[in-house]
Design an enzyme around this catalytic site. Structure first.
Site, mmCIF file in Angstrom:
data_model
loop_
_atom_site.group_PDB
_atom_site.id
_atom_site.type_symbol
_atom_site.label_atom_id
_atom_site.label_comp_id
_atom_site.label_asym_id
_atom_site.label_seq_id
_atom_site.Cartn_x
_atom_site.Cartn_y
_atom_site.Cartn_z
ATOM 1 N N ASP A 23 -2.119 -0.681 6.871
ATOM 2 C CA ASP A 23 -1.717 -0.733 5.478
ATOM 3 C C ASP A 23 -2.456 0.480 4.296
ATOM 4 O OD1 ASP A 23 0.482 -2.357 6.676
ATOM 5 O OD2 ASP A 23 -0.941 -4.269 5.717
ATOM 6 N N ASP A 71 -7.198 -2.525 -0.752
ATOM 7 C CA ASP A 71 -6.759 -3.860 -0.596
ATOM 8 C C ASP A 71 -7.230 -4.612 1.377
ATOM 9 O OD1 ASP A 71 -5.584 -6.165 -0.852
ATOM 10 O OD2 ASP A 71 -3.725 -5.382 0.061
#
Length: 292
Positions: free
Chosen positions: A195, A168
């Site tokens: 993340d 991502d």
């Protein structure tokens, strides 16, 4: 500020001393700036990730290993306990990826501890010592864009050589940190990747190739706004081809070019890519509205 209940346990355990302020809050987690002795760090409190669709969760968690057989059975059945275990596995995946990538030399926040659903890690800062901005909040000259793009492509390669695909990667989860120079020399700004709960195993996940292509494409599209020559590059297929051939290393020269062979079109794969692009665009718009 008063410590949130989830951080009070870390204070009682002596892992943190005080909570300074809230840094950010998203659908996936809340992040707080905390003090640990003489150091300032950040604490990431995970929320239940109800915003992920079942199909996306399956794509990311494919072939992830669960040591406890009872947990694995419960996760397969989708029971309440299984969903709790699945969320715990999702959270611990980021911790595992951070340690793995830090050991491989990838620039990620240094992890310190993971306790009761809270990840304690390095606070990435700018030149003033404040929390570093996301790439999305920074404008670049063409030269800076080319430099940071090259740095991040090298980081993607280093991650892949360590067996990890971010899954991502975009301008929303890369910070621009300031690295001080030695002996009074001017420092430099360097990207830091954050993340990673959706990080996948490159060799064990059938969607790893598609995710890597998307990660590299996001970097190209973002930095291409500032350096349009990047829009003509094709690093994703080149990197994956070298990886599949066993020829990819941290120092492997890349050209940004790739000659595709003509083959029958896989319409299922094309439709899936369109589906993913729509989902990613919706998530991007949500992140932008939340940041605003």
């Amino acid at each position: 500020m008063k410590a949130p209940p989830r951080l009070q346990a870390l204070i009682e355990e002596g892992l943190i001393d005080t909570v300074v302020r809230q840094l950010m809050s998203g659908k996936e987690a809340m992040v707080f700036v905390v003090r640990c002795g003489e150091e300032t760090r950040c604490a990431k409190i995970y929320k239940e990730a109800t915003h992920r669709s079942f199909r996306q969760a399956v794509d990311y968690t494919e072939n992830r290993k669960v040591k406890n057989s009872r947990s694995a059975r419960a996760m397969a059945k989708g029971s309440k306990f299984g969903r709790q275990e699945q969320e715990a596995a999702w959270q611990s995946a980021e911790v595992d990826a951070l340690y793995r990538l830090a050991a491989a030399g990838v620039r990620v926040p240094r992890p310190y501890n993971f306790f009761d659903g809270v990840l304690l890690m390095e606070l990435v800062t700018d030149v003033h010592g404040d929390a570093a901005p996301r790439l999305n909040d920074v404008a670049f000259t063409p030269e800076q864009a080319l430099q940071h793009h090259a740095t991040l492509i090298a980081e993607v390669v280093r991650m892949l050589c360590a067996g990890v695909v971010h899954g991502d990667l975009s301008e929303f989860n890369i910070l621009l940190a300031h690295v001080p120079g030695e002996e009074g020399a001017a420092g430099v700004d360097e990207p830091v990747i954050i993340d990673l709960p959706q990080a996948v195993d490159a060799a064990g996940n059938n969607h790893a190739q598609r995710m890597l292509m998307r990660d590299v494409g996001n970097l190209r599209d973002f930095f291409g706004q500032f350096a349009p020559t990047l829009l003509k590059t094709d690093y994703g297929p080149e990197i994956w081809s070298l990886y599949q051939s066993g020829l990819l290393g941290n120092d492997t020269p890349l050209t940004g070019r790739f000659d595709r062979t003509h083959a029958d079109v896989d319409m299922h794969a094309v439709l899936r890519e369109i589906d993913d692009a729509r989902a990613e665009d919706a998530a991007r718009r949500l992140r932008m509205s939340t940041a605003a």
